[in-house]
Design a protein around this motif. Structure first.
Motif, PDB file in Angstrom:
ATOM      1  N   MET A   1       0.867  -1.191   0.000  1.00 47.96           N
ATOM      2  CA  MET A   1       0.000   0.000   0.000  1.00 47.96           C
ATOM      3  C   MET A   1       0.891   1.225   0.000  1.00 47.96           C
ATOM      4  SD  MET A   1      -3.112   0.805   2.646  1.00 47.96           S
ATOM      5  CE  MET A   1      -4.151  -0.597   2.332  1.00 47.96           C
ATOM      6  N   ALA A   5      -2.201   5.978  -0.487  1.00 46.47           N
ATOM      7  CA  ALA A   5      -3.270   5.093  -0.025  1.00 46.47           C
ATOM      8  C   ALA A   5      -3.348   5.092   1.493  1.00 46.47           C
ATOM      9  CB  ALA A   5      -3.044   3.681  -0.559  1.00 46.47           C
ATOM     10  N   LEU A   6      -2.183   5.159   2.138  1.00 39.87           N
ATOM     11  CA  LEU A   6      -2.175   5.211   3.605  1.00 39.87           C
ATOM     12  C   LEU A   6      -2.828   6.496   4.106  1.00 39.87           C
ATOM     13  CD1 LEU A   6       1.321   3.768   4.562  1.00 39.87           C
ATOM     14  CD2 LEU A   6      -0.914   2.846   5.172  1.00 39.87           C
ATOM     15  N   TRP A   8      -5.110   8.221   2.553  1.00 37.63           N
ATOM     16  CA  TRP A   8      -6.564   8.078   2.371  1.00 37.63           C
ATOM     17  C   TRP A   8      -7.153   7.142   3.408  1.00 37.63           C
ATOM     18  CZ3 TRP A   8      -9.681  11.164   0.017  1.00 37.63           C
ATOM     19  CH2 TRP A   8      -9.219  11.947  -1.070  1.00 37.63           C
ATOM     20  N   LEU A   9      -6.368   6.142   3.771  1.00 43.03           N
ATOM     21  CA  LEU A   9      -6.836   5.211   4.805  1.00 43.03           C
ATOM     22  C   LEU A   9      -6.997   5.946   6.132  1.00 43.03           C
ATOM     23  CD1 LEU A   9      -7.475   2.255   5.421  1.00 43.03           C
ATOM     24  CD2 LEU A   9      -5.093   1.931   6.053  1.00 43.03           C
ATOM     25  N   LEU A  12     -10.091   7.993   5.928  1.00 39.75           N
ATOM     26  CA  LEU A  12     -11.276   7.132   6.085  1.00 39.75           C
ATOM     27  C   LEU A  12     -11.474   6.754   7.549  1.00 39.75           C
ATOM     28  CD1 LEU A  12     -13.543   5.404   4.881  1.00 39.75           C
ATOM     29  CD2 LEU A  12     -11.880   3.580   4.564  1.00 39.75           C
ATOM     30  N   SER A  16     -14.694   7.701   9.719  1.00 39.52           N
ATOM     31  CA  SER A  16     -15.517   6.632  10.309  1.00 39.52           C
ATOM     32  C   SER A  16     -15.670   6.840  11.809  1.00 39.52           C
ATOM     33  CB  SER A  16     -14.889   5.268  10.049  1.00 39.52           C
ATOM     34  OG  SER A  16     -14.739   5.047   8.677  1.00 39.52           O
ATOM     35  N   MET A  19     -18.046   9.747  12.402  1.00 37.89           N
ATOM     36  CA  MET A  19     -19.452   9.373  12.184  1.00 37.89           C
ATOM     37  C   MET A  19     -19.943   8.497  13.323  1.00 37.89           C
ATOM     38  SD  MET A  19     -20.451  10.829   9.455  1.00 37.89           S
ATOM     39  CE  MET A  19     -21.919   9.973   8.995  1.00 37.89           C
TER      40      MET A  19
ATOM     41  N   PHE B  67     -15.354   4.979  -4.734  1.00 39.42           N
ATOM     42  CA  PHE B  67     -14.462   6.118  -4.456  1.00 39.42           C
ATOM     43  C   PHE B  67     -13.339   5.690  -3.532  1.00 39.42           C
ATOM     44  CE2 PHE B  67     -13.368  10.504  -3.771  1.00 39.42           C
ATOM     45  CZ  PHE B  67     -12.972  10.583  -2.442  1.00 39.42           C
ATOM     46  N   TRP B  68     -13.706   5.009  -2.448  1.00 39.14           N
ATOM     47  CA  TRP B  68     -12.684   4.621  -1.481  1.00 39.14           C
ATOM     48  C   TRP B  68     -11.835   3.481  -2.006  1.00 39.14           C
ATOM     49  CZ3 TRP B  68     -11.411   7.870   2.047  1.00 39.14           C
ATOM     50  CH2 TRP B  68     -12.370   8.766   2.541  1.00 39.14           C
ATOM     51  N   ARG B  71      -9.072   4.791  -3.957  1.00 37.06           N
ATOM     52  CA  ARG B  71      -8.012   5.502  -3.242  1.00 37.06           C
ATOM     53  C   ARG B  71      -7.246   4.613  -2.279  1.00 37.06           C
ATOM     54  NH1 ARG B  71     -11.252   8.271  -5.616  1.00 37.06           N
ATOM     55  NH2 ARG B  71     -10.830  10.392  -6.281  1.00 37.06           N
ATOM     56  N   ILE B  72      -7.932   3.653  -1.689  1.00 35.89           N
ATOM     57  CA  ILE B  72      -7.247   2.787  -0.730  1.00 35.89           C
ATOM     58  C   ILE B  72      -6.810   1.491  -1.387  1.00 35.89           C
ATOM     59  CG2 ILE B  72      -7.527   1.453   1.391  1.00 35.89           C
ATOM     60  CD1 ILE B  72      -9.502   3.541   2.298  1.00 35.89           C
ATOM     61  N   LEU B  77      -6.307  -5.401  -3.182  1.00 37.15           N
ATOM     62  CA  LEU B  77      -7.693  -5.323  -2.711  1.00 37.15           C
ATOM     63  C   LEU B  77      -8.614  -5.247  -3.894  1.00 37.15           C
ATOM     64  CD1 LEU B  77      -7.224  -2.689   0.105  1.00 37.15           C
ATOM     65  CD2 LEU B  77      -7.361  -5.142   0.350  1.00 37.15           C
ATOM     66  N   ALA B 222     -25.955   8.355   5.940  1.00 38.79           N
ATOM     67  CA  ALA B 222     -24.552   8.762   5.789  1.00 38.79           C
ATOM     68  C   ALA B 222     -23.601   7.768   6.432  1.00 38.79           C
ATOM     69  CB  ALA B 222     -24.361  10.146   6.412  1.00 38.79           C
ATOM     70  N   THR B 223     -24.039   7.109   7.499  1.00 38.08           N
ATOM     71  CA  THR B 223     -23.104   6.252   8.255  1.00 38.08           C
ATOM     72  C   THR B 223     -22.955   4.867   7.662  1.00 38.08           C
ATOM     73  OG1 THR B 223     -24.098   7.292  10.162  1.00 38.08           O
ATOM     74  CG2 THR B 223     -22.505   5.578  10.600  1.00 38.08           C
ATOM     75  N   PHE B 226     -19.750   4.024   5.726  1.00 38.12           N
ATOM     76  CA  PHE B 226     -18.555   4.082   6.573  1.00 38.12           C
ATOM     77  C   PHE B 226     -18.477   2.879   7.495  1.00 38.12           C
ATOM     78  CE2 PHE B 226     -16.701   7.973   5.352  1.00 38.12           C
ATOM     79  CZ  PHE B 226     -17.734   8.811   4.978  1.00 38.12           C
ATOM     80  N   LEU B 229     -17.445  -0.040   5.299  1.00 38.26           N
ATOM     81  CA  LEU B 229     -16.028   0.096   4.943  1.00 38.26           C
ATOM     82  C   LEU B 229     -15.133  -0.265   6.126  1.00 38.26           C
ATOM     83  CD1 LEU B 229     -16.188   3.406   2.925  1.00 38.26           C
ATOM     84  CD2 LEU B 229     -15.212   1.284   2.091  1.00 38.26           C
ATOM     85  N   ALA B 230     -15.500   0.230   7.314  1.00 41.38           N
ATOM     86  CA  ALA B 230     -14.683  -0.065   8.498  1.00 41.38           C
ATOM     87  C   ALA B 230     -14.664  -1.565   8.770  1.00 41.38           C
ATOM     88  CB  ALA B 230     -15.248   0.693   9.701  1.00 41.38           C
ATOM     89  N   LEU B 233     -12.413  -3.300   6.193  1.00 38.09           N
ATOM     90  CA  LEU B 233     -10.986  -3.112   6.461  1.00 38.09           C
ATOM     91  C   LEU B 233     -10.526  -3.945   7.646  1.00 38.09           C
ATOM     92  CD1 LEU B 233     -10.487   0.683   5.868  1.00 38.09           C
ATOM     93  CD2 LEU B 233      -9.270  -1.169   4.733  1.00 38.09           C
TER      94      LEU B 233
END
Lengths: 362, 291
Positions: A1, A5-6, A8-9, A12, A16, A19, B67-68, B71-72, B77, B222-223, B226, B229-230, B233
């Protein structure tokens, strides 16, 4: 990675977490506010009963202060408040009856009186009443709330639905019903057959007081605890029922796993907790608190100094005194029945209801 | 005799005399029923709107995932695949409505699918050591949090044991992520009805009802990406053995907790009239009665 990318991670991850924690932010603010409010309120005693009274006082001062001062010169006025409820402001020499039609029995307006307020009999009011002098509620009237800067007088069979407060004296005539809370800055006097729920005043007189007899200091012999009592410091645990003989006194804080009977003219210099019922015969006294899981029955001329709390029914015999003028106390019971001639100082709380009895039991 | 007459009169007054407060009480009861009915109507409108917007929302979420991923993600992946929101189709079949085809994207499935024994043993050992250490001095300072720590460690050991006996992870990646999205979308659709049975009964102002509902619904919309995604990951990093614990602790339970927190905020918002009264009047000095 790769590095981007890191990055952006990381973005994110932050998003998260943000939120995830967002719904709990108002709770954090509320917890902080509650903490600062508790710190501010530590100087004040928590007194829920005065809150609606003070709220109404604020409303009167905020909304009607100008009108009240204007009515002293121009006479009474009528109008409606911001939320649409109507009001009548009476001048010093005005009477409410002049603003009501003879046959009307319902009043849906706030009534603010610059001096005395006389509510005609059998009127049904669904809005608050306020008087800067005496407020007189005539017979069979039914009101929601009343606040007076001086006295409140309730006629026979008048009913208060929510609360009544007088800065000086509150008198309730025979058959009146005080649902909710009744409080006074000076004295509350309840005639016979008055029903009540919560009372708060430095002095509360139930029924007609008998002529004071000259005080006789009873001679008491020291009593001893039963042999099976467990004593630790000044506290004593007694398994089973306990009976304190007549004309004796004992100094101890007593916990009884049973019923308690204090015979006539006996005295307990301490507090009492009983898992059963408590009987105090004529002239008995407790210079402390009584907490009973059963009922508490006081005969005539008993006296209790401290708080009186019982889960069952409480009956006060004529001439009993709870608390003192120097030290107010509180009484709480499921149901309270009081004979004429009793005096209490402080708060009386009857969860189901209380009543002043018509005559003596004897 | 006089007492009997008085008692009879009082009983008569209490039973038969019409009290104005009874009329007030009847009017109040009618208001509550009207409020409930209007709340149900609003809830039905919001739920219908969400139902018809579900395909668009799924498209929005898919766009966010892509989108993510751009970028990630990289060559390691990739997009696992997609599933469908099956409850929508079942509900549509029951109600006789056209079934919206809601495609849910799932991705970040790269970790080897098979159970790695070394990984399994290491995780069991770590969990048991954590439980043992919680009884020792240094960790005791955590206080009540220790109970939660022990619960989580015990739960993890239990899930690992079940996986070991099964010979495969308890939940697949795709099942995990699909179940998470199913739950969140179902919660989104029933949120208006939950509010109708509680918040709308307390609140008569339409503006506050709509703003409160919108806040909760928009937060959930909205959540969701996320959260997914969390989870993706974390599953990628921790492996399939962590999936049950992750789902139990941070899956639907987390969504419900967030809903409860927002619900509490919405219910406790002060009304403008109360704010005016509070700010206009000075705080009184309460009388003190020593008891």
């Amino acid at each position: 990675m790769n590095t981007l990318a890191l990055v952006w991670l990381g973005v994110l991850t932050l998003l998260s977490l943000g939120m995830l924690l967002l719904p709990f932010v108002p709770a954090c603010f509320a917890t902080r506010q509650a903490g600062s409010k508790n710190a501010d309120n530590k100087a004040h005693k928590d007194d829920d009963w005065l809150t609606p009274v003070e709220l109404m006082r604020q409303q009167i001062e905020h909304e009607f202060a100008a009108l009240l001062s204007a009515t002293r010169n121009s006479g009474s006025s009528r109008g409606s408040r911001r939320n649409g409820t109507h009001f009548i402001v009476l001048g010093p020499d005005d009477h409410l009856a002049a603003h009501l039609s003879p046959s009307s029995r319902k009043l849906d307006s706030w009534v603010i009186a610059a001096r005395h307020l006389d509510l005609p009999g059998e009127m049904q009011c669904s809005r608050p009443l306020y008087a800067q002098a005496r407020a007189t509620i005539a017979h069979d009237a039914s009101i929601r709330t009343v606040l007076s800067a001086h006295d409140v007088v309730l006629g026979t069979y008048a009913r208060v639905r929510r609360w009544a407060h007088a800065d000086r004296r509150l008198d309730a005539a025979e058959g009146a019903a005080l649902y909710g809370c009744a409080s006074a800055g000076g004295e509350i006097t309840l005639a016979r057959r008055v029903r009540f729920e919560r009372l708060l005043a430095p002095r509360i007189v139930f029924g007609k007081l008998a002529a004071p007899s000259p005080p006789v200091a009873p001679t008491r012999q020291p009593a001893t605890l039963p042999s099976h009592a467990h004593v630790l410091d000044q506290r004593c645990l007694i398994q089973g029922d306990w009976h304190l003989a007549a004309a004796t006194e004992i100094q101890a804080d007593v916990v009884v796993e049973g019923d308690v009977r204090l015979a006539s003219n006996s005295c307990l210099r301490g507090s009492l907790r009983a898992s059963g019922a408590v009987w105090l015969e004529t002239g008995a006294s407790v210079l402390g608190a009584i907490v009973a899981e059963g009922g508490v029955h006081l005969a005539a001329h008993c006296s209790i100094k401290g708080p009186l709390v019982c889960l069952g029914a409480l009956s006060l015999g004529s001439g009993s005194v709870i608390g003192s003028a120097q030290q107010a106390t509180s009484i709480s019971a499921h149901q309270i029945r009081v004979e004429a001639g009793c005096i209490t100082h402080g708060a009386v709380w009857a969860r189901r209801g209380g009543e002043v009895l018509a005559g003596s039991r004897e | 005799m006089k007492n009997i007459i008085i008692a009879t009169r009082e009983a008569w007054l209490r039973t038969f005399r019409a009290s104005p407060f009874k009329r007030e009480e009847r009017l109040r009861a009618r208001k509550v029923w009207l409020r409930f009915a209007s709340g149900l109507l609003l809830a039905a409108l919001i739920s219908s709107l969400l139902w018809f917007c579900l395909p668009s929302l799924a498209w929005l979420w898919s766009g966010q995932f892509e989108f993510w991923q751009d970028r990630i993600g990289g060559e390691h992946l990739g997009l696992l695949g997609h599933g469908y929101f099956a409850p929508a189709q079942r509900l549509a079949a029951i109600l006789g409505l056209p079934a919206p085809l809601i495609k849910l994207r799932l991705f970040f499935e790269v970790t080897p699918y098979s159970l790695n024994p070394q990984n399994w043993q290491w995780q069991v050992l770590a969990s048991l050591l954590l439980v043992a250490a919680s009884f020792l001095g240094p960790l005791r300072r955590l206080g009540p949090a220790l109970t939660w720590l022990r619960l989580i460690a015990g739960l993890h050991v239990l899930c690992l044991a079940l996986s070991w006996f099964r010979g495969a992870p308890l939940i697949r990646h795709s099942e995990h992520l699909l179940a998470l999205q199913h739950f969140n979308i179902s919660l989104l659709l029933i949120t208006p009805f939950l509010l109708a049975c509680s918040f709308y009964l307390m609140e008569s102002s339409w503006r506050r009802r709509i703003t409160g509902s919108a806040a909760i619904v928009l937060y959930q919309i909205a959540t969701l990406p996320f959260q997914v995604l969390a989870h993706s990951l974390l599953l990628h990093l921790l492996g399939p053995l962590a999936a049950p614990l992750l789902f139990l602790l941070f899956g639907p339970a987390m969504s419900v907790l967030a809903f409860a927190a927002l619900f509490g905020w919405v219910m406790s918002r002060e009304k403008p009239r109360a704010i005016r009264q509070r700010t206009d009047a000075a705080a009184p000095q309460a009388e003190q009665l020593v008891l």
